[in-house]
Scaffold this motif. Structure first.
Motif, PDB file in Angstrom:
ATOM      1  N   MET A  32     -58.031  43.595  89.204  1.00 30.84           N
ATOM      2  CA  MET A  32     -58.363  44.681  89.065  1.00 30.84           C
ATOM      3  C   MET A  32     -60.023  44.528  89.648  1.00 30.84           C
ATOM      4  O   MET A  32     -60.121  45.857  89.472  1.00 30.84           O
ATOM      5  CB  MET A  32     -57.914  45.103  87.062  1.00 30.84           C
ATOM      6  CG  MET A  32     -56.758  44.594  87.081  1.00 30.84           C
ATOM      7  SD  MET A  32     -56.127  46.081  85.127  1.00 30.84           S
ATOM      8  CE  MET A  32     -54.620  45.939  85.267  1.00 30.84           C
ATOM      9  N   LYS A  84     -60.706  45.680  92.651  1.00 32.69           N
ATOM     10  CA  LYS A  84     -59.212  46.693  93.386  1.00 32.69           C
ATOM     11  C   LYS A  84     -61.146  48.417  92.507  1.00 32.69           C
ATOM     12  O   LYS A  84     -61.208  48.876  93.132  1.00 32.69           O
ATOM     13  CB  LYS A  84     -58.719  47.273  92.678  1.00 32.69           C
ATOM     14  CG  LYS A  84     -57.448  46.623  93.435  1.00 32.69           C
ATOM     15  CD  LYS A  84     -56.054  46.665  92.572  1.00 32.69           C
ATOM     16  CE  LYS A  84     -54.676  45.712  92.910  1.00 32.69           C
ATOM     17  NZ  LYS A  84     -53.607  46.065  92.165  1.00 32.69           N
ATOM     18  N   TYR A  85     -61.393  47.586  91.392  1.00 32.91           N
ATOM     19  CA  TYR A  85     -62.314  48.590  90.976  1.00 32.91           C
ATOM     20  C   TYR A  85     -63.567  48.434  91.767  1.00 32.91           C
ATOM     21  O   TYR A  85     -63.665  49.887  91.746  1.00 32.91           O
ATOM     22  CB  TYR A  85     -62.417  48.141  89.698  1.00 32.91           C
ATOM     23  CG  TYR A  85     -63.768  49.022  88.823  1.00 32.91           C
ATOM     24  CD1 TYR A  85     -63.694  49.999  87.780  1.00 32.91           C
ATOM     25  CD2 TYR A  85     -65.466  48.748  88.876  1.00 32.91           C
ATOM     26  CE1 TYR A  85     -65.049  51.031  87.661  1.00 32.91           C
ATOM     27  CE2 TYR A  85     -66.053  49.463  88.553  1.00 32.91           C
ATOM     28  CZ  TYR A  85     -65.564  50.574  87.486  1.00 32.91           C
ATOM     29  OH  TYR A  85     -66.663  51.306  87.144  1.00 32.91           O
ATOM     30  N   GLU A 109     -58.820  57.020  89.972  1.00 33.49           N
ATOM     31  CA  GLU A 109     -57.962  55.406  89.446  1.00 33.49           C
ATOM     32  C   GLU A 109     -58.790  54.601  89.239  1.00 33.49           C
ATOM     33  O   GLU A 109     -58.626  53.753  88.381  1.00 33.49           O
ATOM     34  CB  GLU A 109     -58.388  55.433  91.835  1.00 33.49           C
ATOM     35  CG  GLU A 109     -56.516  54.505  91.641  1.00 33.49           C
ATOM     36  CD  GLU A 109     -56.841  54.107  93.012  1.00 33.49           C
ATOM     37  OE1 GLU A 109     -56.055  53.175  93.432  1.00 33.49           O
ATOM     38  OE2 GLU A 109     -56.369  55.143  93.764  1.00 33.49           O
ATOM     39  N   LEU A 142     -58.163  51.877  86.200  1.00 39.36           N
ATOM     40  CA  LEU A 142     -57.779  50.595  86.210  1.00 39.36           C
ATOM     41  C   LEU A 142     -58.821  49.125  85.291  1.00 39.36           C
ATOM     42  O   LEU A 142     -58.531  49.073  84.865  1.00 39.36           O
ATOM     43  CB  LEU A 142     -58.293  50.441  87.333  1.00 39.36           C
ATOM     44  CG  LEU A 142     -57.561  50.850  89.140  1.00 39.36           C
ATOM     45  CD1 LEU A 142     -58.740  49.673  90.030  1.00 39.36           C
ATOM     46  CD2 LEU A 142     -56.431  48.813  88.866  1.00 39.36           C
ATOM     47  N   SER A 160     -57.529  47.491  82.212  1.00 39.37           N
ATOM     48  CA  SER A 160     -58.258  46.065  82.118  1.00 39.37           C
ATOM     49  C   SER A 160     -58.397  46.282  80.492  1.00 39.37           C
ATOM     50  O   SER A 160     -58.653  44.920  80.207  1.00 39.37           O
ATOM     51  CB  SER A 160     -59.538  45.869  83.167  1.00 39.37           C
ATOM     52  OG  SER A 160     -59.522  44.649  83.139  1.00 39.37           O
TER      53      SER A 160
END
Length: 186
Positions: A68, A71-72, A172, A176, A180
């Motif tokens: 995560m 991606k973040y 988004e 995330l 998390s």
């Protein structure tokens, strides 16, 4: 128990420091050090906070949360940056106008006419100087206007991209981070 550590720098403002700490904590990092640092350059000092974090690699959530976090970070890296262009300095317009109004017209018209009236031989050179000053004034104003036009276009494009980013990828990324944080705090 294996731990990993990371270090980051941020501007020494309490709000920015606290926001940075909250972001790292959302991905399972624990603050282990917060140092105010000062770096001397040849002409000034640069002050910043050095934040050091660690997290346990053996935690049950480690793999999911690190995915995560990756991606973040990718989403945050896609945030558009402000244009590097700047507006034209008002000096372009002020100097251009001064050349047109106070220098070019009197030199080009006034002195040229006076020279013709008194039979002096300096009418042609003064007209040439006047025309050159008018030309330089027009060029300065045109360059300033062109630079401002390019800035406005670049800033409008940035604003559109930033609005789109905020409506999609920033949301988004925030989701995330919240997801998390919920996993880490379980």
């Amino acid at each position: 128990m294996a731990k990993e550590t990371t270090t980051t720098q941020c501007y020494p403002d309490d709000g920015i420091v606290n926001e940075t700490i909250r972001k790292y904590e959302a991905f399972g990092w624990e603050l282990i050090s917060n140092q105010r640092c000062q770096e001397e350059t040849s002409y000034s000092y640069k002050t910043f906070n050095m934040l050091t974090f660690s997290r346990e690699k053996s935690s049950a959530w480690y793999k999911e949360v690190t995915e995560m976090e990756i991606k973040y970070d990718k989403l945050i890296d896609e945030e558009p940056s402000k244009p590097s262009l700047s507006k034209a300095s008002p000096a372009y317009f002020v100097i251009g106008a001064l050349l047109l109004v106070f220098c070019a017209l009197p030199l080009g018209c006034g002195i040229g006419l006076i020279g013709d009236m008194f039979g002096g031989g300096f009418a042609i050179p003064s007209v040439v100087i006047g025309v050159l000053m008018i030309t330089v004034g027009i060029i300065l104003i045109s360059v300033g206007a062109s630079k401002n036009g390019k800035y406005k276009k670049a800033y409008a494009l940035y604003s559109a991209r930033k609005t789109e980013y905020d409506a999609t990828k920033a949301k988004e990324a925030k989701c995330l981070m919240e997801k998390s944080r919920a996993i880490v705090e379980m």
